[in-house]
Design a protein around this motif. Structure first.
Motif: not given
Length: 475
Positions: A373-391
């Motif tokens: 029931s708890v929505e989770i919000s993650l920060p995404q760093d700019p750049g490809q590394a950030g996209k890969s981490q959040v994915a």
């Protein structure tokens, strides 16, 4: 409207079709004072909503009958010129009323006489050299504190005229205690309170520039001792310039107060620092520990109301301590709920310093503990590394509601909405062993070394209060 505008039908010339006369005049008070000042440089500054932009846009209109006249408005970036409700939009309301024809692709207006008004940016210090050799009778700076002193003083040298209009400069700004403008207008500001001195509003002072220093006086005659060598090799006084500051605030703009009575409430809802600057016009207020958050603003409770909606925010800046970096940032996570009666309750804050693998375990274990029931919000760093981490994290959290976004705006701006709700007494805190650590972290912002709990709090509050799912990427 931020000025008085009246339209009067009239008879056309030589029996032609009826024409319309448009009378545009400033509002009584600071706007009139700004537009009637004889100073070489006038800075019109203070709180938000004081009618500053319209005052600036009206200034060139007195010269549009001069075919050789040209004015240039500067903002730091082209995006700021084109922003919704910004300079270009406001000029499109005003200038067509007196015959202006837009050239949007170059951001300029032409008038029937041949006079022109242009809008341009000075994004970088080196951009000023694009104006080398220019002669600009009227230079206008919108939000002067956004420009560097180097840019401003260089453009003063471009303030020249061959059209018969005495060259002059007009500028608007909001207070910024750390800007070079605060030092420039210090004489007009009470240095103890940070507020303008009312009896000095619009008073002219004179200066000459000697090297990098400004020499000030109450009259130009007092500056005759500062000399230069002219082209003929003669020693002559340096020509002085006059400058004044005129403060304005929302209550001076009766037109805006009538058109948007809710704007005052919006300014009152700002966190203390921004409220003092944008509503009070305070030139000395600075972010300091305890200004954005105080534990006394919150009520500590022992139970959570039924029907509370939950969100958990993260800051992912964790690294493991090393001899070279014994005090690194934390991985921080904060859970906040919105109760059925519209209050907010903070129920958990946890931090760790760990490896990437440890971070994944920490996030997955926390999600399992919270439940679906708890929505989770993650920060995404700019750049490809950030996209890969959040994915990777979203994939790991399959089955949970996970949202992610890049950070926009500075930390104080992001923390502002939560800070305002806390100061208003709308935030509760569930009693727990984590309370002191979280309180200390937020009270230390923005001067403390670590602000990981602050960022996590901002993100958790955003997800439960602003319902931004429609503009976030989500899976």
């Amino acid at each position: 409207m931020n000025a008085h505008t009246s339209i009067t039908p009239g008879i056309g010339h030589n029996g032609g079709p009826p024409i319309t006369e448009t009378t545009i005049k400033p509002q009584p008070g600071p706007q009139t004072e700004f537009l009637s000042s004889p100073a070489d440089i006038v800075i019109y500054g203070g709180g938000a909503g004081g009618g500053k932009t319209w005052g600036l846009l009206m200034e060139p209109l007195r010269h549009i009958g001069n075919p050789g006249f040209g004015a240039v408005f500067f903002r730091r970036s082209t995006v700021q010129i084109r922003n919704e409700g910004g300079l270009w939009d406001e000029s499109a309301v005003l200038y067509p009323q007196i015959g202006g024809s837009p050239k949007e692709h170059v951001l300029s207006w032409d008038f029937p006489t041949g006079a022109s008004v242009s809008f341009a940016h000075l994004e970088h210090d080196k951009t000023r050299f694009n104006w080398q050799g220019s002669q600009i009778p009227l230079i206008c700076f919108d939000e002067l504190t956004h420009f560097s002193a180097v840019q401003f003083w260089y453009m003063v040298s471009r303030n020249r005229s061959m059209c018969g209009v005495r060259p002059y400069i007009r500028a608007t700004c909001n207070p910024d205690a750390d800007s070079w403008v605060a030092e420039l207008i210090a004489w007009w500001i009470d240095q103890d309170t940070g507020l303008p001195i009312p009896e000095r509003s619009g008073v002219l002072r004179w200066f000459v520039r000697v090297g990098e220093d400004l020499k000030w006086a109450d009259s130009p005659d007092e500056l005759a001792c500062y000399t230069m060598i002219n082209d003929a090799g003669e020693q002559v006084p340096i020509p002085p310039k006059s400058l004044t500051f005129i403060p304005a605030k929302l209550t001076d703009n009766k037109a805006l107060m009538a058109a948007d009575p809710g704007y005052m409430a919006s300014l009152l809802a700002l966190p203390l620092v921004e409220r003092e600057r944008l509503l009070g016009g305070n030139w000395k207020i600075r972010p300091a520990a305890g200004l954005y958050f105080q534990r006394s603003w919150c009520r500590v409770v022992d139970a959570v109301p039924a029907g509370t909606v939950w969100g958990r925010g993260y800051d992912l800046a964790a690294t493991i301590p090393t001899p070279d970096n014994p005090d690194p940032d934390f991985l921080a996570s904060v859970r906040i709920g919105r109760t059925p009666d519209g209050r907010y309750i903070v129920t958990d804050c946890r931090t760790t310093r760990t490896s990437p693998a440890g971070m994944e375990r920490f996030i997955l274990n926390t999600a399992s503990e919270d439940g679906h029931s708890v929505e989770i919000s993650l920060p995404q760093d700019p750049g490809q590394a950030g996209k890969s981490q959040v994915a990777q994290l979203v994939k790991m959290l399959s089955g949970y509601t996970v949202r992610y976004s890049t950070e926009t705006g500075d930390k104080a701006t992001r923390f502002g909405p939560f800070s305002a709700q806390a100061e208003a007494g709308n935030v509760d805190v569930l009693r727990g062993v984590w309370n002191d650590g979280w309180f200390n972290a937020l009270e230390g912002f923005p001067v403390a070394k670590h602000d990981d709990e602050v960022d996590a709090t901002s993100r958790a509050f955003e997800i439960v209060s602003l319902n931004k799912a429609s503009i976030w990427d989500s899976m």
